[in-house]
Design a protein around this motif. Sequence first.
Motif, PDB file in Angstrom:
ATOM      1  N   ALA A 281      36.922  -3.457  11.020  1.00  0.00           N
ATOM      2  CA  ALA A 281      37.484  -2.311  10.307  1.00  0.00           C
ATOM      3  C   ALA A 281      36.413  -1.346   9.822  1.00  0.00           C
ATOM      4  O   ALA A 281      36.597  -0.123   9.869  1.00  0.00           O
ATOM      5  N   THR A 282      35.277  -1.845   9.358  1.00  0.00           N
ATOM      6  CA  THR A 282      34.252  -0.973   8.782  1.00  0.00           C
ATOM      7  C   THR A 282      33.118  -0.657   9.748  1.00  0.00           C
ATOM      8  O   THR A 282      32.319   0.250   9.487  1.00  0.00           O
ATOM      9  N   ASP A 283      33.034  -1.356  10.850  1.00  0.00           N
ATOM     10  CA  ASP A 283      31.983  -1.091  11.842  1.00  0.00           C
ATOM     11  C   ASP A 283      32.475  -0.207  12.984  1.00  0.00           C
ATOM     12  O   ASP A 283      31.849  -0.135  14.040  1.00  0.00           O
ATOM     13  N   ASP A 284      33.603   0.451  12.772  1.00  0.00           N
ATOM     14  CA  ASP A 284      34.146   1.425  13.736  1.00  0.00           C
ATOM     15  C   ASP A 284      34.494   0.809  15.089  1.00  0.00           C
ATOM     16  O   ASP A 284      34.328   1.442  16.134  1.00  0.00           O
ATOM     17  N   VAL A 285      34.990  -0.422  15.072  1.00  0.00           N
ATOM     18  CA  VAL A 285      35.456  -1.046  16.312  1.00  0.00           C
ATOM     19  C   VAL A 285      36.765  -0.387  16.737  1.00  0.00           C
ATOM     20  O   VAL A 285      37.637  -0.111  15.903  1.00  0.00           O
ATOM     21  N   MET A 286      36.914  -0.093  18.005  1.00  0.00           N
ATOM     22  CA  MET A 286      38.182   0.381  18.561  1.00  0.00           C
ATOM     23  C   MET A 286      38.640  -0.619  19.613  1.00  0.00           C
ATOM     24  O   MET A 286      37.838  -1.353  20.179  1.00  0.00           O
ATOM     25  N   LEU A 287      39.943  -0.643  19.855  1.00  0.00           N
ATOM     26  CA  LEU A 287      40.523  -1.560  20.824  1.00  0.00           C
ATOM     27  C   LEU A 287      41.263  -0.768  21.886  1.00  0.00           C
ATOM     28  O   LEU A 287      42.122   0.061  21.570  1.00  0.00           O
ATOM     29  N   ALA A 288      40.917  -0.992  23.137  1.00  0.00           N
ATOM     30  CA  ALA A 288      41.589  -0.322  24.256  1.00  0.00           C
ATOM     31  C   ALA A 288      42.365  -1.363  25.052  1.00  0.00           C
ATOM     32  O   ALA A 288      41.813  -2.390  25.468  1.00  0.00           O
ATOM     33  N   LEU A 289      43.653  -1.097  25.250  1.00  0.00           N
ATOM     34  CA  LEU A 289      44.542  -2.021  25.950  1.00  0.00           C
ATOM     35  C   LEU A 289      45.062  -1.388  27.230  1.00  0.00           C
ATOM     36  O   LEU A 289      45.247  -0.164  27.308  1.00  0.00           O
ATOM     37  N   ARG A 290      45.322  -2.227  28.223  1.00  0.00           N
ATOM     38  CA  ARG A 290      46.072  -1.750  29.373  1.00  0.00           C
ATOM     39  C   ARG A 290      47.452  -1.301  28.879  1.00  0.00           C
ATOM     40  O   ARG A 290      47.980  -1.830  27.899  1.00  0.00           O
ATOM     41  N   PRO A 291      48.066  -0.286  29.516  1.00  0.00           N
ATOM     42  CA  PRO A 291      49.332   0.271  29.019  1.00  0.00           C
ATOM     43  C   PRO A 291      50.436  -0.767  28.795  1.00  0.00           C
ATOM     44  O   PRO A 291      51.169  -0.688  27.806  1.00  0.00           O
ATOM     45  N   SER A 292      50.581  -1.730  29.695  1.00  0.00           N
ATOM     46  CA  SER A 292      51.663  -2.711  29.530  1.00  0.00           C
ATOM     47  C   SER A 292      51.496  -3.513  28.249  1.00  0.00           C
ATOM     48  O   SER A 292      52.481  -3.797  27.544  1.00  0.00           O
TER      49      SER A 292
ATOM     50  N   PHE B  77      49.744  -2.467  25.538  1.00  0.00           N
ATOM     51  CA  PHE B  77      49.874  -1.542  24.418  1.00  0.00           C
ATOM     52  C   PHE B  77      51.343  -1.311  24.058  1.00  0.00           C
ATOM     53  O   PHE B  77      51.723  -1.383  22.884  1.00  0.00           O
ATOM     54  N   TYR B  78      52.166  -1.043  25.066  1.00  0.00           N
ATOM     55  CA  TYR B  78      53.569  -0.728  24.775  1.00  0.00           C
ATOM     56  C   TYR B  78      54.365  -1.961  24.368  1.00  0.00           C
ATOM     57  O   TYR B  78      55.382  -1.838  23.664  1.00  0.00           O
ATOM     58  N   ALA B  79      53.903  -3.132  24.763  1.00  0.00           N
ATOM     59  CA  ALA B  79      54.535  -4.351  24.263  1.00  0.00           C
ATOM     60  C   ALA B  79      54.321  -4.464  22.761  1.00  0.00           C
ATOM     61  O   ALA B  79      55.252  -4.773  22.002  1.00  0.00           O
ATOM     62  N   LEU B  80      53.104  -4.188  22.311  1.00  0.00           N
ATOM     63  CA  LEU B  80      52.830  -4.216  20.871  1.00  0.00           C
ATOM     64  C   LEU B  80      53.568  -3.100  20.144  1.00  0.00           C
ATOM     65  O   LEU B  80      54.067  -3.281  19.040  1.00  0.00           O
ATOM     66  N   LEU B  81      53.644  -1.936  20.773  1.00  0.00           N
ATOM     67  CA  LEU B  81      54.298  -0.793  20.152  1.00  0.00           C
ATOM     68  C   LEU B  81      55.788  -1.051  19.940  1.00  0.00           C
ATOM     69  O   LEU B  81      56.347  -0.749  18.882  1.00  0.00           O
TER      70      LEU B  81
END
Length: 328
Positions: A193-204, A206-210
């Motif tokens: 959270a504080t070290d500016d980590v980002m998470l990139a997911l394949r679309p399938s 990502f939309y499952a989580l969404l």
Amino acid sequence: MSLDAFSVTRPNQALGAGDELALAIEQFTGVVEGTIERKSKAAPFVNIRPVRGTTTLTNEGIGESTLQVVVPGVTPDGTSQNEANRISVTVDTLVLARTTIPLLDSFQKNYDFQAEVGREHGKKIAKFFDQAFFIQAAKAAALSGSAYGALPGHAGGTTEVLADAGDATDPAALYAAIADLFAQMEEKDVDPATDDVMLALRPSAFYALLQADQINDSTYISSNGTRYEGMKMLKAFGVPVVSSNNVPNTNITAHPLSNARNGNAYNGDFSKLVAVAFAPNALLAGETIPLTTAVWYDELSKSNYIDAHLAFAVTPNRAEYAGRIVLP
């Protein structure tokens, strides 16, 4: 998103502001920039250092400091020294998007054509840029040790393996895997959270989580104070998450930036990759030619050329700041 990562230059601006060609170039450049700004998912989260007078960028890794106990009346010996080692990355490939047209008039006076070419150039460059960074982030996550060797305080990347292939689109299982990934990274003194980590997911994924309401819109503020309104955020973890089909999921054998000089550094089998997480510190990136646009006429070929080009390279840096989620 800022285009600072690209540092756009326009060599044709020497033409007067009232010149019709200069206006056409400016319009074209604006569309290229705008398309990259909208399309690139990695650009807001990476740092690219300029490489001038050389093609190689060198970075020095410093091992962790050692604490001493101060005894009253005794002068600390001061013999403790941070260990250090170096890594480097070489920019040796120019990447170009070029469109050839027969008449300059058609480019100068047809804004729809300018916009379409600009969109296509920008889209292709953004895709290429993101894939290169996601590839190196995944490679950093796969390292078992530090890219700098056995430096105290440095560690390898983090890999979380799903229990079943179907977990890649199972919101509960995937969210649990993300939690486990971040927990392992924290054990290596990385705070996502504080070290500016980002998470990139394949679309399938990502939309499952969404759909399962595991992601919401929020305002993300990076450690340097940059605000990103409406950024997709993982609930409870405070980490920005993006959907991108540029997260590699195939066996890449002939990446344009791979060559014998860099040991085919951008090739690899990513067929099991579901998601990649990384902070800016996870990667070392440099550019010798920033994103540059040009429109020019060649008398020999009797053709007009519309260009957008750049030269950059990226390699793993601090592997402990990278993680990945893979299929079993």
